[in-house]
Each structure stands twice: as C-alpha cells, then as structure tokens.
Design a protein around this motif. Structure first.
Motif, PDB file in Angstrom:
ATOM      1  N   ARG A   1       3.550  -2.167  -6.987  1.00 30.66           N
ATOM      2  CA  ARG A   1       3.847  -3.688  -7.272  1.00 30.66           C
ATOM      3  C   ARG A   1       5.321  -3.829  -7.405  1.00 30.66           C
ATOM      4  O   ARG A   1       5.965  -3.045  -8.270  1.00 30.66           O
ATOM      5  N   ILE A   2       6.114  -4.710  -6.440  1.00 29.64           N
ATOM      6  CA  ILE A   2       7.437  -4.815  -6.581  1.00 29.64           C
ATOM      7  C   ILE A   2       7.999  -6.170  -6.526  1.00 29.64           C
ATOM      8  O   ILE A   2       7.413  -6.866  -5.865  1.00 29.64           O
TER       9      ILE A   2
ATOM     10  N   PRO B   1       0.937  -1.172   0.061  1.00 31.87           N
ATOM     11  CA  PRO B   1       0.057  -0.052  -0.075  1.00 31.87           C
ATOM     12  C   PRO B   1       0.879   1.102   0.106  1.00 31.87           C
ATOM     13  O   PRO B   1       1.967   1.148   0.430  1.00 31.87           O
ATOM     14  N   TYR B   2       0.322   2.283  -0.454  1.00 28.47           N
ATOM     15  CA  TYR B   2       1.160   3.573  -0.626  1.00 28.47           C
ATOM     16  C   TYR B   2       1.494   4.071   1.100  1.00 28.47           C
ATOM     17  O   TYR B   2       2.270   5.185   1.005  1.00 28.47           O
ATOM     18  N   THR B   3       0.560   3.686   1.880  1.00 26.80           N
ATOM     19  CA  THR B   3       1.153   3.987   3.288  1.00 26.80           C
ATOM     20  C   THR B   3       2.475   3.419   3.705  1.00 26.80           C
ATOM     21  O   THR B   3       3.105   3.860   4.951  1.00 26.80           O
TER      22      THR B   3
ATOM     23  N   PHE C   1       2.788  -8.699   2.601  1.00 35.67           N
ATOM     24  CA  PHE C   1       2.495  -8.163   1.379  1.00 35.67           C
ATOM     25  C   PHE C   1       2.836  -8.943   0.325  1.00 35.67           C
ATOM     26  O   PHE C   1       2.669  -8.684  -0.924  1.00 35.67           O
ATOM     27  N   ALA C   2       3.044 -10.179   0.502  1.00 30.86           N
ATOM     28  CA  ALA C   2       3.400 -10.901  -0.742  1.00 30.86           C
ATOM     29  C   ALA C   2       2.200 -11.381  -1.564  1.00 30.86           C
ATOM     30  O   ALA C   2       1.237 -11.737  -1.015  1.00 30.86           O
ATOM     31  N   VAL C   3       2.326 -11.519  -2.978  1.00 32.88           N
ATOM     32  CA  VAL C   3       1.315 -12.058  -3.622  1.00 32.88           C
ATOM     33  C   VAL C   3       1.335 -13.170  -3.658  1.00 32.88           C
ATOM     34  O   VAL C   3       2.269 -14.168  -4.100  1.00 32.88           O
ATOM     35  N   ALA C   4       0.184 -13.997  -3.474  1.00 32.71           N
ATOM     36  CA  ALA C   4      -0.022 -15.700  -3.383  1.00 32.71           C
ATOM     37  C   ALA C   4       0.518 -16.100  -4.775  1.00 32.71           C
ATOM     38  O   ALA C   4       0.039 -15.604  -5.714  1.00 32.71           O
ATOM     39  N   GLY C   5       1.399 -17.121  -4.607  1.00 30.08           N
ATOM     40  CA  GLY C   5       1.777 -17.830  -5.672  1.00 30.08           C
ATOM     41  C   GLY C   5       2.803 -17.342  -6.657  1.00 30.08           C
ATOM     42  O   GLY C   5       3.049 -17.858  -7.387  1.00 30.08           O
TER      43      GLY C   5
END
Length: 496
Positions: free
Chosen positions: A458-459, A431-433, A474-478
């Motif tokens: 998104r990094i 998030p931007y926070t 904050f990991a994107v699943a998979g």
C-alpha cells in the motif's frame, strides 16, 4: 602472464588521484612551457616569464557620471582585474567627474592632455576606457594619445576569446567580436583611394579616378557573410541543445541553472554539488562554456545542474545577443541558483546586474524567469559585519562556502524543497508481483507513506501524469485526488 610488481604504474594509487578535467585545463593555462628559438642568453626562460616581459602596460580611465564614489572606485577596480585577466600590467588610473561622457573624447579635452602626460610618464602602450566608446571617440583619442585605445567592451570580448574552449563558445565569441567590429572599421585616404571626378584632386580630371574606397566595403561584406554563417552554425547548435532539453523534459528530470556574477564561485559550487571537476580559477570569466551534470536530492531524486557563463556590470550587448542561446538554458530551468560573492564590497550591485541581464534574456526568449534561490558564497572570506548585513538584507538566502564546504548540506535541502513536485497524489495497492512499478515509484515519484499488507504494498505517493497513467489500474477507489494543475488524470484515478 604479466607480473603486477614489474609495472607499478598499472596499480592505482590513492596518494596520486587522477586529475580532473578542470585541473588539467588550469595546468595548461598556467603551464611553464619553454620557449624554443630564443637566443642562448635566454635559454632558461619560461613562457610565463617571457609573457611578463611582453605584457602590455595600460592606463585606465573612467567617467564617473552617477552613483557614489565607492561605486566609481569599485568599477575601476573591476576594470583593473579585467585588464590583468586579459594579460596586461596596470600602471595608473584616472577618473573624470562629469554629468555625461564627452561626445568627442569621452573624458574632455583637458583630461586628454593630463592622460597624455600620464601615458608618457608611465611608458604605457594602451589606454583602456571604462565604457563603450563610439567610433568617433576611439579615433579622436588614438590620434591625440598616439597609443592604442580600447574600451571595456573590447576588453571583455578579448577575455572571452582567450577562454572559449568549445566549438559553440568560440562561434558565439567570434560573432560578438564581429558585431562590435563592423561599425568600427576604419580606412580613408592614406591606405585607400577615393573616387574623384571633374577637376577634383588638384585638377587631375579624367584619367585620375582611383579605384574607390573598395577595401573597406569588401571587408564589411566579408564580415557580414561570416556573421551570417556563424548565426546559422549557432542556430544548428541551438537545435542540439533543444533536443537535449526535450529529452530531459520527456524523462521528467527537473533542471537547475547556476547563475551569478563572474568569479562569484559558480564552478566551485558545481564541483561541490556534483563532483564535476570543472576548471576553477580566481579570475574573471575563467569558464565560459556551460557544463551540465546530474545531481541528486537528499532523498534520492535526480535533477540536472548547469553552470552558465558569468555576468558583469555593463555586459556588452553583443555578448548577450551572441550568448542568448546559451543563456536560455537559465530562462528555461525549473530553478535558478543565484550565486553572490559575499566578500565583494558591493554585493547588492552584483545582484542587480545579474537580474538585469536575466530579465533581458527572459524577455527575448519569451519566457518568464523561473524561481530564484539566492546563495551567498565565500562566507569564509567575508567579514562578520558584511555577513550580518547580508543576512538582514537577504533573509531567505543560503550562506555557503564552496571552498570549505560549509553550508552545502543546507543548500542541497533547499534545492530539493524548491524543485517542482509531482502534480498528483495517489493511493495505490500494488500486488507483490509489481516490484518494478514499486521501484519506479521510488525513483520517479515522491513516496508519502508505504506499508505492506496481505494483499500487496500500500503506497501513497505524488506522481506526474505519465507515471499516474501507469499506476492507474492499482488506484484505491475514492482515495486518489489530483492536487496540482495540468492535464487531469482519468476519472478512475481520481476516485470518481
């Protein structure tokens, strides 16, 4: 209120930059201080001129047992440079071709007579042998030549004693000197009494016993006590360095150690890469104390760069033992930058000598040596033919000139490529926070891709375990997969 115009010294001047620590050290080493207390006839003499009047006149002698004539000549040339660095004037040199050194006189009785004639003809007061003499060889040569005789080991130890500046360096040099001196203590008969009994010593008998040869034993005991104290002090200093190394490891800062032959240009290279401002001098073993500075890769990642003590052929084992704690800095680095003097007549011999010492240090420390990046320095002073041969023999080496700056950008890039990379690849949506976490990823991780979406940043990046744990929520699943070895991240970070 102070008027700046009345104090021009307060205003910094770009034409007179502040001297670096190395420049101040060099000025002190070569300063022209006047000598007070001399006769009025010599009132204008300088210290350097006075030292020239007092320089020892030396004759060099070596034994050529193996290798080519060029290698033997290069060894004697190096010995002459060592002698000049120690503060002497070389008058002549002799080389004896033998299958092995003579056990009694190092060079054989016939060559001793020739050497005696040379000493008398040149007025030399010191003979320096290109090898380590046994106590018996030392005594025999001094008795026959009637001048002071020292060997290569004593010469190098003397140079180290002159150039050591830090408390750590001085302690290590003193320990090496005492280790060398202990088996060479002499004293019999003339200066000391020997115990006698019965009708020995001309029938003196009872009442004629002397105090015994106690002085040499007292000296040995004092030396051993001093060596024990120095080892304890060096051990305590070693703990300080271990703490510093541990702090860098906890902060996950990669370390690079600069190693190489003496006078190969290691300090000059450190100055080019980090603006360290350490002493630079065209002399053997000009700098002994290791210097660590922070440097950055071209993409902005921090690493430490350490300049270590230089090596030399047949480096005295006393020095390797005494400086082991310092040399372990190289054994525990993430990368070795091995600097070679490209203008040297035999650079391959330099490479072999350095690698031999590194293997000894690594075995003693129980560590495998880190990967090596070979750097050929002084390309501006080397001939085109020599450089072409080195490029063919060392195709993976980086060719630079620390003096002119040529090749330094390429060296920075090669160091960045060889540094250890973060172990895990993660795909994150922050998030931007979480701006602070994004900044930390840029500082401590390796950004592979970055884009901005409506939901956040998104990094895709490579990170180490500690940072991986921080970004875990904050990991994107998979999509986050471990790509290195070591302690695996929790399963959710791997997308399982």
């Amino acid at each position: 209120m102070t008027d700046a115009h009345t104090h021009p010294s307060v205003t910094p001047s770009t034409s007179n930059p502040v001297p670096t620590g190395g420049e101040l050290d060099l000025e002190e080493r070569t300063s022209l201080r006047r000598i007070h207390g001399l006769s009025t006839e010599l009132t204008d003499i300088t210290e350097v001129e006075y030292r020239k009047l007092q320089l020892e006149r030396v004759v060099l002698v070596g034994v050529w047992t193996e290798g080519t004539a060029e290698q033997a000549e290069n060894s004697m040339t190096e010995l002459a440079r060592l002698a000049e660095t120690a503060g002497s004037e070389v008058t002549d040199g002799l080389v004896q071709r033998r299958s092995s050194p003579d056990p009694a006189t190092f060079i054989g009785s016939g060559k001793v007579e020739e050497l005696l004639g040379t000493v008398r003809a040149t007025g030399a007061d010191t003979v320096i042998c290109d090898g380590e003499l046994s106590p018996g060889q030392l005594r025999q040569l001094e008795e026959r030549l009637k001048v002071k005789v020292i060997d290569r080991t004593a010469l190098i130890l003397d140079i180290f004693a002159q150039h050591a500046r830090s408390r750590d360096g001085k302690a290590q040099v003193e320990l090496a000197q005492l280790s060398y001196l202990l088996p060479r203590l002499r004293g019999w008969g003339e200066a000391l009494s020997r115990q006698v009994g019965g009708r020995a010593a001309g029938g003196v008998g009872i009442g004629g016993r002397g105090p015994g040869e106690t002085k040499i034993e007292l000296d040995r005991r004092r030396i051993r006590a001093r060596m024990s104290k120095l080892r304890r002090e060096i051990g305590a200093m070693r703990q300080v360095r271990e703490t510093q190394r541990g702090s860098r490891r906890r902060n996950e800062i990669p370390s690079v150690a600069i190693v190489g032959y003496t006078n190969a240009g290691k300090s000059s290279l450190l100055n080019q890469l980090t603006d360290a401002g350490v002493l630079v001098q065209d002399a053997l073993f000009a700098t002994l104390d290791p210097t660590t500075r922070k440097a950055q890769t071209p993409d902005g990642h921090d690493y430490t760069l350490t300049d270590t003590v230089g090596f030399v052929r047949h480096l005295p084992h006393q020095l390797v033992e005494a400086f082991r704690s310092t040399l372990e800095e190289a054994a525990r680095a993430d990368l070795l930058v091995h600097v070679v003097d490209g203008s040297d007549p035999l650079p391959d011999d330099q490479i072999a000598a350095v690698r031999q010492v590194l293997v000894e240090v690594g075995e003693a420390a129980g560590d495998t040596m880190p990967p090596e990046l070979l750097v050929i320095n002084k390309t501006d002073a080397a001939g085109d033919l020599a450089l072409a041969r080195l490029r063919h023999a060392q195709p993976d080496a980086v060719f630079v000139s620390a003096h002119s700056g040529a090749g330094i950008p390429q060296l920075r890039e090669r160091i960045a490529e060889r540094l250890p990379r973060p172990e895990y690849e993660v795909d994150l949506l922050l998030p931007y926070t979480e701006g602070a976490l994004v900044a930390r990823l840029h500082d401590d991780g390796e950004i592979l891709a970055e884009s901005h979406t409506a939901d956040g940043t998104r990094i895709r990046a490579r990170v180490k375990p500690e940072l991986g744990t921080a970004v875990l929520p904050f990991a994107v699943a998979g999509s986050a997969l471990p790509t290195g070895t070591g302690t695996d991240l929790p399963a959710t970070a791997a997308g399982h």
